[in-house]
Design a protein around this motif. Structure first.
Motif, PDB file in Angstrom:
ATOM      1  N   VAL A 112     105.560  74.325  84.970  1.00  0.00           N
ATOM      2  CA  VAL A 112     105.144  74.377  83.578  1.00  0.00           C
ATOM      3  C   VAL A 112     106.328  74.822  82.718  1.00  0.00           C
ATOM      4  N   PRO A 113     106.653  74.102  81.639  1.00  0.00           N
ATOM      5  CA  PRO A 113     107.746  74.527  80.753  1.00  0.00           C
ATOM      6  C   PRO A 113     107.398  75.835  80.039  1.00  0.00           C
ATOM      7  N   VAL A 114     108.421  76.485  79.486  1.00  0.00           N
ATOM      8  CA  VAL A 114     108.240  77.799  78.872  1.00  0.00           C
ATOM      9  C   VAL A 114     107.279  77.736  77.691  1.00  0.00           C
ATOM     10  N   GLY A 115     107.488  76.774  76.780  1.00  0.00           N
ATOM     11  CA  GLY A 115     106.656  76.686  75.582  1.00  0.00           C
ATOM     12  C   GLY A 115     105.176  76.520  75.893  1.00  0.00           C
ATOM     13  N   PRO A 116     104.802  75.485  76.659  1.00  0.00           N
ATOM     14  CA  PRO A 116     103.387  75.321  77.018  1.00  0.00           C
ATOM     15  C   PRO A 116     102.840  76.500  77.818  1.00  0.00           C
ATOM     16  N   PHE A 117     103.663  77.130  78.630  1.00  0.00           N
ATOM     17  CA  PHE A 117     103.216  78.300  79.388  1.00  0.00           C
ATOM     18  C   PHE A 117     102.789  79.423  78.442  1.00  0.00           C
ATOM     19  N   LEU A 118     103.644  79.765  77.483  1.00  0.00           N
ATOM     20  CA  LEU A 118     103.342  80.850  76.556  1.00  0.00           C
ATOM     21  C   LEU A 118     102.170  80.498  75.647  1.00  0.00           C
ATOM     22  N   ALA A 119     102.183  79.262  75.103  1.00  0.00           N
ATOM     23  CA  ALA A 119     101.108  78.853  74.205  1.00  0.00           C
ATOM     24  C   ALA A 119      99.780  78.754  74.950  1.00  0.00           C
ATOM     25  N   GLY A 120      99.808  78.195  76.159  1.00  0.00           N
ATOM     26  CA  GLY A 120      98.569  78.047  76.926  1.00  0.00           C
ATOM     27  C   GLY A 120      97.923  79.379  77.232  1.00  0.00           C
ATOM     28  N   TRP A 121      98.737  80.340  77.668  1.00  0.00           N
ATOM     29  CA  TRP A 121      98.184  81.659  77.952  1.00  0.00           C
ATOM     30  C   TRP A 121      97.688  82.334  76.675  1.00  0.00           C
ATOM     31  N   ALA A 122      98.404  82.134  75.559  1.00  0.00           N
ATOM     32  CA  ALA A 122      97.973  82.744  74.293  1.00  0.00           C
ATOM     33  C   ALA A 122      96.614  82.205  73.868  1.00  0.00           C
ATOM     34  N   HIS A 123      96.403  80.897  73.964  1.00  0.00           N
ATOM     35  CA  HIS A 123      95.117  80.311  73.589  1.00  0.00           C
ATOM     36  C   HIS A 123      94.005  80.812  74.522  1.00  0.00           C
ATOM     37  N   TYR A 124      94.345  80.954  75.812  1.00  0.00           N
ATOM     38  CA  TYR A 124      93.348  81.436  76.772  1.00  0.00           C
ATOM     39  C   TYR A 124      92.940  82.870  76.440  1.00  0.00           C
ATOM     40  N   ILE A 125      93.928  83.721  76.166  1.00  0.00           N
ATOM     41  CA  ILE A 125      93.641  85.120  75.838  1.00  0.00           C
ATOM     42  C   ILE A 125      92.875  85.214  74.524  1.00  0.00           C
ATOM     43  N   ALA A 126      93.293  84.426  73.518  1.00  0.00           N
ATOM     44  CA  ALA A 126      92.625  84.464  72.216  1.00  0.00           C
ATOM     45  C   ALA A 126      91.168  84.053  72.337  1.00  0.00           C
ATOM     46  N   SER A 127      90.887  83.099  73.214  1.00  0.00           N
ATOM     47  CA  SER A 127      89.503  82.656  73.375  1.00  0.00           C
ATOM     48  C   SER A 127      88.643  83.711  74.061  1.00  0.00           C
ATOM     49  N   ASP A 128      89.283  84.724  74.625  1.00  0.00           N
ATOM     50  CA  ASP A 128      88.569  85.790  75.317  1.00  0.00           C
ATOM     51  C   ASP A 128      88.379  87.026  74.434  1.00  0.00           C
ATOM     52  N   VAL A 129      89.085  87.067  73.295  1.00  0.00           N
ATOM     53  CA  VAL A 129      88.981  88.221  72.403  1.00  0.00           C
ATOM     54  C   VAL A 129      87.618  88.188  71.707  1.00  0.00           C
ATOM     55  N   PRO A 130      86.877  89.287  71.701  1.00  0.00           N
ATOM     56  CA  PRO A 130      85.569  89.303  71.026  1.00  0.00           C
ATOM     57  C   PRO A 130      85.693  88.916  69.557  1.00  0.00           C
ATOM     58  N   ALA A 131      84.788  88.077  69.107  1.00  0.00           N
ATOM     59  CA  ALA A 131      84.789  87.630  67.710  1.00  0.00           C
ATOM     60  C   ALA A 131      83.859  88.515  66.888  1.00  0.00           C
ATOM     61  N   VAL A 132      84.289  88.805  65.666  1.00  0.00           N
ATOM     62  CA  VAL A 132      83.500  89.637  64.761  1.00  0.00           C
ATOM     63  C   VAL A 132      83.096  88.796  63.553  1.00  0.00           C
ATOM     64  N   HIS A 133      81.813  88.773  63.218  1.00  0.00           N
ATOM     65  CA  HIS A 133      81.340  88.012  62.060  1.00  0.00           C
ATOM     66  C   HIS A 133      80.054  88.652  61.528  1.00  0.00           C
ATOM     67  N   ARG A 134      79.665  88.241  60.342  1.00  0.00           N
ATOM     68  CA  ARG A 134      78.403  88.698  59.749  1.00  0.00           C
ATOM     69  C   ARG A 134      77.347  87.605  59.898  1.00  0.00           C
ATOM     70  N   ASP A 135      76.169  88.003  60.324  1.00  0.00           N
ATOM     71  CA  ASP A 135      75.096  87.023  60.460  1.00  0.00           C
ATOM     72  C   ASP A 135      74.460  86.762  59.099  1.00  0.00           C
ATOM     73  N   GLU A 136      73.393  85.955  59.098  1.00  0.00           N
ATOM     74  CA  GLU A 136      72.762  85.575  57.837  1.00  0.00           C
ATOM     75  C   GLU A 136      72.135  86.749  57.106  1.00  0.00           C
ATOM     76  N   HIS A 137      71.947  87.860  57.803  1.00  0.00           N
ATOM     77  CA  HIS A 137      71.384  89.054  57.178  1.00  0.00           C
ATOM     78  C   HIS A 137      72.465  90.032  56.722  1.00  0.00           C
ATOM     79  N   GLY A 138      73.743  89.665  56.922  1.00  0.00           N
ATOM     80  CA  GLY A 138      74.831  90.536  56.513  1.00  0.00           C
ATOM     81  C   GLY A 138      75.198  91.586  57.525  1.00  0.00           C
ATOM     82  N   THR A 139      74.627  91.517  58.721  1.00  0.00           N
ATOM     83  CA  THR A 139      74.916  92.500  59.765  1.00  0.00           C
ATOM     84  C   THR A 139      76.139  92.060  60.562  1.00  0.00           C
ATOM     85  N   ILE A 140      77.048  92.994  60.807  1.00  0.00           N
ATOM     86  CA  ILE A 140      78.246  92.681  61.586  1.00  0.00           C
ATOM     87  C   ILE A 140      77.865  92.500  63.052  1.00  0.00           C
TER      88      ILE A 140
END
Length: 251
Positions: free
Chosen positions: A92-120
């Motif tokens: 695997v080349p360096v660029g795709p290696f770093l980007a691929g792992w970054a996307h994988y890690i980012a997809s694992d980070v908990p997402a924070v949002h407000r629902d339709e009632h305004g609750t986080i």
């Protein structure tokens, strides 16, 4: 309660899969990669030797680039392509290696949002693909930017079950670059003796957290070494001066 590091089996903080030393090594490698790639880029074109007469000759013109260099810095996939026939080389080349792992890690980070009632709401990204994130460095998508992204997310990565896998692959990538550039991590000898075996055998590796002894299992953090050096070196320096004065008087 501490846990075991899955790389070196040392003590890691609670809920971590990497200890402080292995996190330090990963951080050092991420900072090293852009410099190694800069060196590799200068090697992309093959060296032209002097023209030679006679010999078997070539059936075709030589390639204008070095394939082992292109394999590292060129485009590619973020994972190894299946090779059922065993006729592929490289990795695997360096660029795709770093980007691929970054996307994988980012997809694992908990997402924070407000629902339709305004609750986080905090949602684990893999449990709700609609909230899965994509990694985008703030300073572009160059190698340095991707390395900086990984540096900032390393404290989170160290808490995930795939941390040891990331550490292993990152180390392999750095070793590939070093082999091509004929470089290795700098090792510096320290001037204070080992506190355990008293040997003049303490060394510092630029990509390791601990200052280690080459004769015994002793390991010191930089702060511990500085305190040890401050405690023993004045007396050793005074002893050396007395020995030198005695030898001069005897002469």
């Amino acid at each position: 309660m501490d846990t075991l590091c899955e790389v070196c089996r040392g003590h890691a903080p609670a809920d971590h899969y990497l200890c402080a030393a292995c996190q330090h090594s990963a951080l050092a490698w991420l900072r090293e990669i852009p410099h190694q790639v800069t060196l590799v880029r200068t090697m992309l074109q093959p060296e032209n030797g002097p023209a030679r007469r006679g010999g078997a000759g070539r059936a075709h013109a030589p390639l204008p680039v070095r394939l082992e260099v292109l394999d590292l810095i060129g485009p590619g996939h973020a994972h190894v392509v299946p090779d059922p026939h065993g006729d592929q080389t490289g990795g695997v080349p360096v660029g795709p290696f770093l980007a691929g792992w970054a996307h994988y890690i980012a997809s694992d980070v908990p997402a924070v949002h407000r629902d339709e009632h305004g609750t986080i709401q905090v949602v684990q990204a893999r449990a709700a693909t609609a909230w899965a994130a994509t990694a985008w460095p703030r300073t572009g998508t160059g190698l340095t930017a991707w390395c900086t992204w990984h540096e900032r997310y390393l404290p989170y990565t160290a808490t995930r079950p795939y941390a040891a896998h990331f550490h292993h692959e990152l180390e392999g990538m750095v070793h590939r670059l070093r082999r091509l550039n004929h470089t290795k991590a700098v090792i510096r000898a320290k001037d204070a003796p080992c506190p355990d075996c008293s040997g003049w055998s303490l060394v510092e590796h630029e990509d390791q957290l601990y200052i280690s002894c080459t004769l015994c299992p002793a390991r010191l953090t930089p702060e511990q070494y500085d305190a040890h050096r401050a405690a023993v070196m004045p007396a050793l320096a005074s002893l050396a001066l007395r020995i030198a004065a005695t030898q001069q008087t005897a002469a």
